[in-house]
Design a protein around this motif. Structure first.
Motif, mmCIF file in Angstrom:
data_model
loop_
_atom_site.group_PDB
_atom_site.id
_atom_site.type_symbol
_atom_site.label_atom_id
_atom_site.label_comp_id
_atom_site.label_asym_id
_atom_site.label_seq_id
_atom_site.Cartn_x
_atom_site.Cartn_y
_atom_site.Cartn_z
ATOM 1 N N ASP A 12 45.587 51.577 36.363
ATOM 2 C CA ASP A 12 45.274 51.921 34.983
ATOM 3 C C ASP A 12 46.249 53.002 34.536
ATOM 4 O OD1 ASP A 12 44.159 53.941 36.620
ATOM 5 O OD2 ASP A 12 42.945 54.612 34.928
ATOM 6 N N TYR A 47 45.662 58.393 25.575
ATOM 7 C CA TYR A 47 44.203 58.268 25.468
ATOM 8 C C TYR A 47 43.727 58.703 24.086
ATOM 9 C CZ TYR A 47 43.123 57.117 30.346
ATOM 10 O OH TYR A 47 43.001 56.475 31.549
ATOM 11 N N ILE A 91 36.855 53.278 27.495
ATOM 12 C CA ILE A 91 38.295 53.533 27.580
ATOM 13 C C ILE A 91 38.563 54.719 28.503
ATOM 14 C CG2 ILE A 91 40.290 54.430 26.289
ATOM 15 C CD1 ILE A 91 40.060 51.562 25.741
ATOM 16 N N THR A 112 37.740 54.270 32.394
ATOM 17 C CA THR A 112 38.590 53.395 33.211
ATOM 18 C C THR A 112 39.468 54.182 34.179
ATOM 19 O OG1 THR A 112 40.274 53.355 31.453
ATOM 20 C CG2 THR A 112 38.699 51.538 31.502
ATOM 21 N N SER A 113 39.553 55.492 33.996
ATOM 22 C CA SER A 113 40.373 56.303 34.891
ATOM 23 C C SER A 113 39.844 56.311 36.326
ATOM 24 C CB SER A 113 40.460 57.745 34.379
ATOM 25 O OG SER A 113 39.180 58.326 34.267
ATOM 26 N N ASN A 164 45.715 46.864 31.636
ATOM 27 C CA ASN A 164 44.504 46.802 32.449
ATOM 28 C C ASN A 164 43.395 47.660 31.849
ATOM 29 O OD1 ASN A 164 45.682 45.071 34.285
ATOM 30 N ND2 ASN A 164 46.225 46.665 35.741
ATOM 31 N N THR A 165 43.756 48.838 31.335
ATOM 32 C CA THR A 165 42.764 49.708 30.700
ATOM 33 C C THR A 165 42.097 49.002 29.529
ATOM 34 O OG1 THR A 165 43.857 51.768 31.369
ATOM 35 C CG2 THR A 165 42.461 51.858 29.402
ATOM 36 N N CYS A 166 42.905 48.362 28.685
ATOM 37 C CA CYS A 166 42.364 47.658 27.511
ATOM 38 C C CYS A 166 41.539 46.439 27.929
ATOM 39 C CB CYS A 166 43.500 47.229 26.588
ATOM 40 S SG CYS A 166 44.356 48.616 25.788
#
Length: 235
Positions: free
Chosen positions: A184, A210, A171, A174-175, A29-31
């Motif tokens: 995430d 990360y 990137i 996204t947290s 999901n993060t990517c």
């Protein structure tokens, strides 16, 4: 609890209790959010930058320029977490939209990134030698065709390192998607910590992931820069 025991607890919940499944979902999901957000941002940013640099010869262009300026001010002037909350909890119910949390994050991150990339792209376009536009027009190309085929490609090359920094920022940002219920990396490792009552090792591993993502992106950007420099020398 010593550090060795902390690692054992993390391993227990990460492997034996299937925590890795949540981490893989969070990484995916993060990517997805970062890559899709960057692509949308480049499209929006290029359109806005083009509107803002074209000659203001008629009322339509002037109006579009004002709208573009308002868009940039709005998205650069508010935190992205506020934009997520407003879109998810205010706009979606008001417009009867039905999007999942990841899709909402992609849209908001893309629109937010578009505001920042528009300024990068505008600077990149202005950095291109004006003679390039004159050369394109002199061979019969329209203003729009010259922009798309000559000016913008050179502008993208000029701002490539800055685009890489924007991707890295996406990137890391996204947290905050956990505010709208998306899973995430932060949510994944926080869940492992909550289940094991041990947060030190999960958070350290999260930080290392990360860092690894940022290093990989930085390496890819450097490879692209070297490739572009070689292509320039061969011309």
């Amino acid at each position: 609890m010593n550090f060795g025991r902390k690692i054992e607890v993390f391993y227990e919940f990460f492997v034996n209790h299937g925590g890795y499944n949540t981490v893989l979902l969070g990484l995916k999901n993060t990517c997805i959010i970062a890559v899709s957000g960057l692509i949308i941002g480049i499209i929006i940013g290029t359109l806005i930058a083009t509107v803002r640099v074209v000659p203001k010869n008629n009322a339509v262009v002037k109006i579009l320029d004002k709208i573009a300026g308002l868009y940039v001010s709005l998205f650069r002037g508010t935190p992205i977490v506020v934009q997520l909350l407003v879109f998810y909890y205010v706009l979606m119910p008001s417009l009867s939209m039905n999007l999942n949390s990841v899709a909402v994050a992609v849209v908001v991150f893309g629109m937010n990134s578009g505001a920042y990339i528009s300024e990068m792209m505008r600077a990149g376009i202005l950095s291109v030698d004006p003679g390039q536009m004159e050369g394109g027009r002199s061979v019969g190309l329209s203003y729009g065709t010259t922009m798309m085929k000559i000016i913008i490609p050179q502008a993208v090359k000029n701002i490539l390192p800055t685009l890489g920094n924007e991707f890295i920022s996406l990137i890391k940002e996204t947290s905050v998607v956990s505010f709208v219920g998306a899973t995430d990396l932060y949510v994944a490792f926080n869940r492992i910590g909550s289940n094991s009552y041990e947060f030190m090792v999960p958070y350290i591993v999260m930080a290392l992931i990360y860092i690894a993502l940022v290093v990989i992106i930085s390496m890819l950007i450097k490879i692209m820069e070297r490739s572009l420099r070689k292509s320039d020398k061969s011309m």
